[in-house]
Scaffold this active site. Sequence first.
Site, short mmCIF file in Angstrom:
data_model
loop_
_atom_site.label_atom_id
_atom_site.label_comp_id
_atom_site.label_asym_id
_atom_site.label_seq_id
_atom_site.Cartn_x
_atom_site.Cartn_y
_atom_site.Cartn_z
N LYS A 177 1.70 1.99 -5.15
CA LYS A 177 2.21 1.39 -6.41
C LYS A 177 1.25 1.67 -7.56
O LYS A 177 1.67 1.92 -8.68
CB LYS A 177 2.38 -0.14 -6.23
CG LYS A 177 3.43 -0.50 -5.18
CD LYS A 177 3.51 -2.00 -5.00
CE LYS A 177 2.29 -2.62 -4.34
NZ LYS A 177 2.09 -2.26 -2.93
N GLY A 193 -4.61 -4.50 -3.74
CA GLY A 193 -5.60 -3.44 -3.93
C GLY A 193 -4.84 -2.19 -4.32
O GLY A 193 -4.21 -1.57 -3.48
N HIS A 194 -4.81 -1.88 -5.61
CA HIS A 194 -4.05 -0.73 -6.11
C HIS A 194 -5.01 0.38 -6.52
O HIS A 194 -5.91 0.16 -7.34
CB HIS A 194 -3.19 -1.14 -7.31
CG HIS A 194 -2.09 -2.09 -6.97
ND1 HIS A 194 -1.08 -2.42 -7.84
CD2 HIS A 194 -1.84 -2.78 -5.83
CE1 HIS A 194 -0.26 -3.27 -7.25
NE2 HIS A 194 -0.70 -3.50 -6.03
N GLN A 242 1.84 -6.38 -3.55
CA GLN A 242 2.40 -6.55 -2.21
C GLN A 242 3.76 -5.82 -2.13
O GLN A 242 3.89 -4.80 -2.78
CB GLN A 242 2.54 -8.03 -1.83
CG GLN A 242 1.21 -8.71 -1.57
CD GLN A 242 0.47 -9.07 -2.85
OE1 GLN A 242 1.02 -9.70 -3.71
NE2 GLN A 242 -0.76 -8.66 -2.95
N ASP A 261 0.82 -1.22 0.00
CA ASP A 261 0.00 0.00 0.00
C ASP A 261 0.85 1.27 0.00
O ASP A 261 0.48 2.28 0.59
CB ASP A 261 -0.96 0.00 1.21
CG ASP A 261 -1.81 -1.27 1.23
OD1 ASP A 261 -2.20 -1.72 0.15
OD2 ASP A 261 -2.06 -1.80 2.33
#
Length: 428
Positions: free
Chosen positions: A16, A40-41, A223, A13
């Site tokens: 990215k 979750g981007h 990640q 987080d």
Amino acid sequence: MPATVLVGTQWGDEGKGKVTDLISGEFDCVCRYQGGANAGHTVIANGHKFGLHQVPSGVMYEGVTPVIGNGCIVDPKILLEEIDMLEGQGVSCAMLKISGNAHIVMPYHMDLDGANERRLGKNLIGTTHRGVGPCYQDKDARIGLRIQDMLDEKIFRQKLEAALVEKNAILEKVYEMPTYTVDQICEEYLPYADRLKPYIVESSKLLNEMLDDGDNILFEGAQATMLDIDHGTYPFVTSSNCTAGGAITGSGVGPTNIDRVLGIAKAYLTRVGSGPFPTELAQGDEIGERLCEVGHEYGVTTGRKRRCGWYDAVVVNYAARVNGLTDLAITKLDVLGCLDTIKVCTAYECDGVRYTTVPEHQSVFYHAKPVYVEMPGWKCDISGCRNFYDLPREAKDYLDLIEQLSDVRVSIVAVGPDREQTINRHWK
Ligand code: GDP
Ligand code: IMO
Ligand code: MG
């Protein structure tokens, strides 16, 4: 610059998605090389906010080919929902490619992820419950099902039948949970195959042909370094190689093609789930709460509140080593504008010994006490700054210190979530 790897340097987080979206226009292809729907981007484009889980963040650009590489795992249901969501918002997924060698997340992987966590009790990992660990486990045990298997019903049924012998036994006998039949899973999954078929390719061949044609590829890590199965805080990690090396095995492109490795680091630190975090601010700590609130530190995938702490230069320095970073992007610098003073961890102390790199022994890392330098804050809104020289002196000093401690140049600085809220220092 044939190929660049973009990698998280902390516990995920870091932003990215934002940085991938920012630089994707410079590339012909953006390829995800590991992870699945646990990622979750966040990308903010054309006034819309998108939470992407499996589709590479380069999808926002026309003319950029988004590729889900062989090192990824694919939850077909979640992927199709994501494609529908993007198409519904006017973002075309027509160019999307999925490796036939990527593994499929099956319903029993989700069940086993939850069951493993319940079994671990207070020692739980705090996973995203997306079936990630059990799916990669089956890949390594050579009983996984791959995207290409979905294209042949006979093969899919055969492999599923073999896998279910073991999976059903574990579900029933170890966890007293409902089991699955081949027909039940086929009924759900074979229609997914019909929809995914147009996207499935031999991705290693495609990527290498693009490189041969002079195209540029961006590898988007999910990640982060400290969640890497080999180099992270094991066992509180995810089940894949998030570090730059994963881009090679997870795509089928040779290492000699990569000439830049961009590390993404948040100007402070967050972690979701369990595991050691030396610079963590205790639950309820006033500064930690403020960082969480101002930085909106809630998970994109699970909505969980992220644990917050100070920037840890030991961690980023370690990330520079294990990824071979050539550049750093520092994100969320604007969030620190709410603080009077800011701390940076430069070393750890444990049992009278000082560590300037991440200690190999996990119990040392667990008990490591951070050594801080304290700097004055800038106490103002920098979200409008577009040039390094526009930043207040204190913010420039902060970035200089980060650069000095990591020995990697800070090429990009993000001062807000939007694409344009960025300072390009040395990138390009
Ligand atoms: P990722 O998983 O590394 O892509 O990061 P996430 O999307 O999970 O979390 C990063 C969050 O910070 C998202 O809500 C972004 O919109 C936001 N963000 C990214 N860069 C910045 C920045 O420079 N400043 C602020 N305030 N927010 C940012
Ligand atoms: P992005 O790509 C932050 C964490 C989970 C848990 C551990 C294992 O958005 O940075 P898993 O479901 O992978 O088996 O969970 O890893 N984790 C993440 N933390 N950001 C992520 O992704 C994460 N993906 C997994 O919280 O501690
Ligand atoms: Mg995220």
